[in-house]
Design a protein around this motif. Sequence first.
Motif, PDB file in Angstrom:
ATOM      1  N   ILE A   1     -41.326 -29.070  66.875  1.00 39.05           N
ATOM      2  CA  ILE A   1     -39.998 -29.178  67.411  1.00 39.05           C
ATOM      3  C   ILE A   1     -39.302 -29.990  66.248  1.00 39.05           C
ATOM      4  CG2 ILE A   1     -38.341 -30.465  68.986  1.00 39.05           C
ATOM      5  CD1 ILE A   1     -39.987 -28.051  70.248  1.00 39.05           C
ATOM      6  N   SER A   2     -38.312 -29.347  65.666  1.00 34.43           N
ATOM      7  CA  SER A   2     -37.198 -29.948  64.795  1.00 34.43           C
ATOM      8  C   SER A   2     -35.843 -29.791  64.877  1.00 34.43           C
ATOM      9  CB  SER A   2     -37.762 -29.249  63.269  1.00 34.43           C
ATOM     10  OG  SER A   2     -36.895 -29.746  62.251  1.00 34.43           O
ATOM     11  N   TYR A   3     -35.366 -30.808  64.959  1.00 37.65           N
ATOM     12  CA  TYR A   3     -33.927 -30.932  65.379  1.00 37.65           C
ATOM     13  C   TYR A   3     -33.746 -30.506  67.014  1.00 37.65           C
ATOM     14  CZ  TYR A   3     -32.763 -30.748  60.302  1.00 37.65           C
ATOM     15  OH  TYR A   3     -32.843 -31.155  59.264  1.00 37.65           O
ATOM     16  N   GLN A   4     -34.767 -30.885  67.800  1.00 38.09           N
ATOM     17  CA  GLN A   4     -34.779 -30.599  69.128  1.00 38.09           C
ATOM     18  C   GLN A   4     -34.947 -28.919  69.549  1.00 38.09           C
ATOM     19  OE1 GLN A   4     -35.779 -32.481  71.832  1.00 38.09           O
ATOM     20  NE2 GLN A   4     -36.381 -33.730  69.975  1.00 38.09           N
ATOM     21  N   MET A   5     -35.360 -28.239  68.492  1.00 36.78           N
ATOM     22  CA  MET A   5     -35.465 -26.769  68.683  1.00 36.78           C
ATOM     23  C   MET A   5     -36.972 -26.244  68.243  1.00 36.78           C
ATOM     24  SD  MET A   5     -32.163 -25.074  66.967  1.00 36.78           S
ATOM     25  CE  MET A   5     -32.161 -26.157  65.326  1.00 36.78           C
ATOM     26  N   PRO A   6     -37.494 -25.240  68.747  1.00 36.98           N
ATOM     27  CA  PRO A   6     -38.809 -24.952  68.219  1.00 36.98           C
ATOM     28  C   PRO A   6     -38.586 -24.241  66.666  1.00 36.98           C
ATOM     29  CG  PRO A   6     -38.349 -23.823  70.205  1.00 36.98           C
ATOM     30  CD  PRO A   6     -37.057 -24.580  69.705  1.00 36.98           C
ATOM     31  N   ALA A   7     -39.624 -24.763  65.940  1.00 32.09           N
ATOM     32  CA  ALA A   7     -39.668 -24.367  64.404  1.00 32.09           C
ATOM     33  C   ALA A   7     -40.961 -24.144  64.245  1.00 32.09           C
ATOM     34  CB  ALA A   7     -39.054 -25.589  63.954  1.00 32.09           C
ATOM     35  N   PHE A   8     -41.027 -23.301  62.953  1.00 29.10           N
ATOM     36  CA  PHE A   8     -42.300 -22.876  62.425  1.00 29.10           C
ATOM     37  C   PHE A   8     -42.244 -23.490  60.906  1.00 29.10           C
ATOM     38  CE2 PHE A   8     -42.479 -20.488  66.226  1.00 29.10           C
ATOM     39  CZ  PHE A   8     -43.677 -20.223  66.454  1.00 29.10           C
ATOM     40  N   ALA A   9     -43.370 -23.871  60.332  1.00 26.51           N
ATOM     41  CA  ALA A   9     -43.308 -24.275  59.030  1.00 26.51           C
ATOM     42  C   ALA A   9     -44.665 -24.177  58.290  1.00 26.51           C
ATOM     43  CB  ALA A   9     -43.048 -26.041  59.028  1.00 26.51           C
ATOM     44  N   LEU A  10     -44.562 -23.930  56.946  1.00 23.93           N
ATOM     45  CA  LEU A  10     -45.758 -24.118  56.097  1.00 23.93           C
ATOM     46  C   LEU A  10     -45.666 -25.190  55.256  1.00 23.93           C
ATOM     47  CD1 LEU A  10     -45.818 -20.304  54.977  1.00 23.93           C
ATOM     48  CD2 LEU A  10     -47.592 -21.540  56.473  1.00 23.93           C
ATOM     49  N   ASN A  11     -45.117 -25.154  53.967  1.00 30.20           N
ATOM     50  CA  ASN A  11     -44.759 -26.083  53.261  1.00 30.20           C
ATOM     51  C   ASN A  11     -43.531 -26.936  53.651  1.00 30.20           C
ATOM     52  OD1 ASN A  11     -47.187 -25.802  51.308  1.00 30.20           O
ATOM     53  ND2 ASN A  11     -45.828 -24.101  50.920  1.00 30.20           N
ATOM     54  N   LYS A  12     -42.550 -26.278  54.086  1.00 29.45           N
ATOM     55  CA  LYS A  12     -41.051 -26.689  54.664  1.00 29.45           C
ATOM     56  C   LYS A  12     -40.913 -25.595  55.680  1.00 29.45           C
ATOM     57  CE  LYS A  12     -39.269 -28.712  50.851  1.00 29.45           C
ATOM     58  NZ  LYS A  12     -39.075 -30.181  50.666  1.00 29.45           N
ATOM     59  N   ASN A  13     -39.895 -26.228  56.611  1.00 25.48           N
ATOM     60  CA  ASN A  13     -39.579 -25.347  57.770  1.00 25.48           C
ATOM     61  C   ASN A  13     -39.106 -24.035  57.397  1.00 25.48           C
ATOM     62  OD1 ASN A  13     -39.887 -27.540  59.376  1.00 25.48           O
ATOM     63  ND2 ASN A  13     -37.724 -27.898  59.802  1.00 25.48           N
ATOM     64  N   LEU A  14     -39.751 -22.893  58.104  1.00 28.37           N
ATOM     65  CA  LEU A  14     -39.397 -21.456  57.619  1.00 28.37           C
ATOM     66  C   LEU A  14     -38.113 -21.130  58.514  1.00 28.37           C
ATOM     67  CD1 LEU A  14     -42.915 -20.011  57.646  1.00 28.37           C
ATOM     68  CD2 LEU A  14     -41.519 -20.688  55.658  1.00 28.37           C
ATOM     69  N   VAL A  15     -38.277 -21.061  59.874  1.00 26.18           N
ATOM     70  CA  VAL A  15     -37.344 -20.888  61.094  1.00 26.18           C
ATOM     71  C   VAL A  15     -37.528 -21.558  62.086  1.00 26.18           C
ATOM     72  CG1 VAL A  15     -37.554 -18.405  60.143  1.00 26.18           C
ATOM     73  CG2 VAL A  15     -38.928 -19.056  61.953  1.00 26.18           C
ATOM     74  N   HIS A  16     -36.178 -21.579  62.692  1.00 26.37           N
ATOM     75  CA  HIS A  16     -35.876 -22.539  64.145  1.00 26.37           C
ATOM     76  C   HIS A  16     -35.433 -21.481  64.841  1.00 26.37           C
ATOM     77  CE1 HIS A  16     -35.491 -25.742  61.139  1.00 26.37           C
ATOM     78  NE2 HIS A  16     -35.844 -26.561  62.142  1.00 26.37           N
ATOM     79  N   PHE A  17     -35.506 -21.790  66.182  1.00 27.26           N
ATOM     80  CA  PHE A  17     -34.914 -20.752  67.254  1.00 27.26           C
ATOM     81  C   PHE A  17     -34.530 -21.578  68.509  1.00 27.26           C
ATOM     82  CE2 PHE A  17     -39.497 -20.086  68.295  1.00 27.26           C
ATOM     83  CZ  PHE A  17     -39.351 -20.143  69.739  1.00 27.26           C
ATOM     84  N   ALA A  18     -33.475 -21.141  69.200  1.00 30.80           N
ATOM     85  CA  ALA A  18     -32.825 -21.872  70.394  1.00 30.80           C
ATOM     86  C   ALA A  18     -32.504 -20.988  71.321  1.00 30.80           C
ATOM     87  CB  ALA A  18     -32.069 -23.053  70.162  1.00 30.80           C
ATOM     88  N   ALA A  19     -32.424 -21.322  72.472  1.00 34.81           N
ATOM     89  CA  ALA A  19     -31.598 -20.494  73.754  1.00 34.81           C
ATOM     90  C   ALA A  19     -30.427 -21.389  74.061  1.00 34.81           C
ATOM     91  CB  ALA A  19     -32.565 -20.216  74.901  1.00 34.81           C
TER      92      ALA A  19
END
Length: 129
Positions: A44-62
């Motif tokens: 969770i990043s910025y209170q949204m689901p996120a996926f990261a490798l070295n840095k955040n790749l993508v976030h999503f939110a409804a």
Amino acid sequence: MENTKKTFDTIDEYISQFQPEIQEKLQALRRTIKEIVPNAVEKISYQMPAFALNKNLVHFAAFKNHIGFYPGASGIAAFKEELSVYKGAKGSVQFPINEPLPFDLVKKIVKYREIEDIKKEEEKKQKKK
């Protein structure tokens, strides 16, 4: 003043707050991202689901009328033409809640962000040598 805004520790917690049909869309988006970058860490990043490798790749939110997808400015710029049919901003795009998610496009964007992330990390390591 007490903070009444709900916070989440996991993607499952985040998704569970929505109606079943929205949960299905969010879980499908989550599976799609995980399929493209299986080594990515869910968080969770910025209170949204996120996926990261070295840095955040993508976030999503409804949201009420859309699912927000946040691949950053580079992800949006790289697919500007394909994303032009959607509302968006410099680092985000809005997929209407009442339309199917464009999974093929999401896959391309996520793959692009993965490659970008790996390349930046390699460049960073080269500079340290």
